[in-house]
Write an enzyme that holds these catalytic residues in place. Structure first.
Site, PDB file in Angstrom:
ATOM      1  N   ASP A   1       0.832  -1.217   0.000  1.00  0.00           N
ATOM      2  CA  ASP A   1       0.000   0.000   0.000  1.00  0.00           C
ATOM      3  C   ASP A   1       0.863   1.263   0.000  1.00  0.00           C
ATOM      4  O   ASP A   1       0.547   2.246   0.672  1.00  0.00           O
ATOM      5  CB  ASP A   1      -0.969  -0.008   1.186  1.00  0.00           C
ATOM      6  CG  ASP A   1      -2.000  -1.124   1.081  1.00  0.00           C
ATOM      7  OD1 ASP A   1      -2.192  -1.645  -0.033  1.00  0.00           O
ATOM      8  OD2 ASP A   1      -2.614  -1.472   2.102  1.00  0.00           O
TER       9      ASP A   1
ATOM     10  N   ASP B   1      -5.132  -5.898   7.343  1.00  0.00           N
ATOM     11  CA  ASP B   1      -5.906  -6.215   6.151  1.00  0.00           C
ATOM     12  C   ASP B   1      -6.131  -7.720   6.144  1.00  0.00           C
ATOM     13  O   ASP B   1      -5.164  -8.487   6.227  1.00  0.00           O
ATOM     14  CB  ASP B   1      -5.133  -5.759   4.910  1.00  0.00           C
ATOM     15  CG  ASP B   1      -5.916  -5.877   3.619  1.00  0.00           C
ATOM     16  OD1 ASP B   1      -6.699  -6.838   3.482  1.00  0.00           O
ATOM     17  OD2 ASP B   1      -5.732  -5.025   2.735  1.00  0.00           O
TER      18      ASP B   1
ATOM     19  N   GLU C   1     -11.012  -4.564   4.788  1.00  0.00           N
ATOM     20  CA  GLU C   1     -11.130  -5.347   3.549  1.00  0.00           C
ATOM     21  C   GLU C   1     -11.956  -6.623   3.689  1.00  0.00           C
ATOM     22  O   GLU C   1     -11.795  -7.569   2.905  1.00  0.00           O
ATOM     23  CB  GLU C   1      -9.749  -5.663   2.955  1.00  0.00           C
ATOM     24  CG  GLU C   1      -8.957  -4.426   2.519  1.00  0.00           C
ATOM     25  CD  GLU C   1      -9.428  -3.796   1.210  1.00  0.00           C
ATOM     26  OE1 GLU C   1     -10.342  -4.352   0.579  1.00  0.00           O
ATOM     27  OE2 GLU C   1      -8.873  -2.735   0.837  1.00  0.00           O
TER      28      GLU C   1
END
Length: 300
Positions: free
Chosen positions: A127, A227, A272
């Protein structure tokens, strides 16, 4: 660990292009996160979900470099303000996503309260893209870079300041899918990364022990940004960008247990979870199990 927890849901699906992740906060609540934490004797204040504005038809038709930038930035501003207020009340912010672009707002609100905030980025991805390196324009692939001050000002200066964190205070765990620009950035700044290669060689207990020691020595607060695609898709199928060869359910529980024992954690987010892609809410249930371990749940 702070016994007063404020839960903030962020039903964001605009940082990427697959629908469904906006239902992640509801799925995690449905899987029993509040009841799990209350059983552990925490005081829970569920603040509900922040409002996410949708792009109109004209905006959707515009070919912008960054997908849904105005709406993503606006939501992160609101999230940052809410998180800031909860920390002022001396409450632990637990943020439920939503796609990972929400970490821009989370850290904007959190980092104001620390000189050297540490961040564990538990994720298959770095990211660390920006408008210049992103192959997709999806902002959920940019939050760590934005918090490090890299990218366009509309994302880097949420709540009016930048950077939010320092590269030497970040540890990425579980990476196995990095774009070329992200690899260059990691090398240039010397960001500490434990890829699945290192985890396979060293074992997760040693990785977590090193991470905790490393961050404890240099930071005054610790944020976990988890995540669910950090886990292998066989364990957590309901994610938008699954990458095979990830962390196991048991390894991830151990990581959370070690963080709980360190007593360093000051904030966290779980992101997510996409129920549309899931199997009977399995991934949300995994998230709740990990949250339980993170907050000190034990078998005996």
């Amino acid at each position: 660990m702070n016994e007063n927890i404020s839960i903030i849901g962020v039903p964001m699906d605009l940082g990427q292009c697959r629908r469904g992740v906006d239902m992640g906060p509801s799925a995690i609540r449905y899987a029993g996160v509040i009841e799990r934490l209350e059983q552990l004797k925490y005081d829970i204040d569920d603040l509900g979900d922040i409002s996410i504005s949708r792009p109109d038809r004209k905006q959707r038709e515009q070919k912008n470099k960054l997908r849904n930038l105005p709406q993503v930035a606006e939501a992160n501003e609101e999230l940052g303000k809410m998180v800031d207020e909860e920390i002022k009340k001396q409450r632990f912010p637990l943020i439920l996503g939503g796609d990972h672009s929400i970490a821009i707002g989370s850290l904007a609100g959190i980092s104001k309260h620390y000189e050297n905030l540490g961040v564990i980025w538990y994720d298959a991805h770095g990211d660390l893209n920006s408008d210049k390196t992103s192959p997709s324009g999806n902002i959920h692939g940019m939050p760590l870079a934005a918090n490090l001050g890299v990218g366009i000002e509309r994302l880097t200066h949420i709540l009016g300041y930048s950077p939010k964190i320092k590269p030497e205070n970040v540890v990425i765990i579980g990476a196995r899918c990095l774009d070329p620009g992200e690899k260059d950035y990691i090398r240039d700044l010397g960001i500490k990364v434990y890829t699945m290669h290192e985890i396979d060689l060293m074992g997760l207990p040693k990785v977590m022990a090193e991470t905790i020691d490393y961050l404890e020595a240099r930071t005054d607060g610790l944020h976990l940004s988890l995540d669910l695609d950090g886990l292998d898709p066989s364990e957590a199928p309901g994610v938008g960008t699954p990458v095979i060869g990830g962390l196991t359910y048991r390894e991830s529980h151990l990581a959370m247990e070690m963080l709980a024992e360190s007593n360093l954690l000051t904030s966290a987010e779980f992101v997510e979870v996409n129920p549309i892609l899931d199997d009977k809410n399995k991934t949300a249930s995994v998230a709740v199990g990990l949250i339980g371990s993170l907050f000190g749940e034990k078998l005996k």
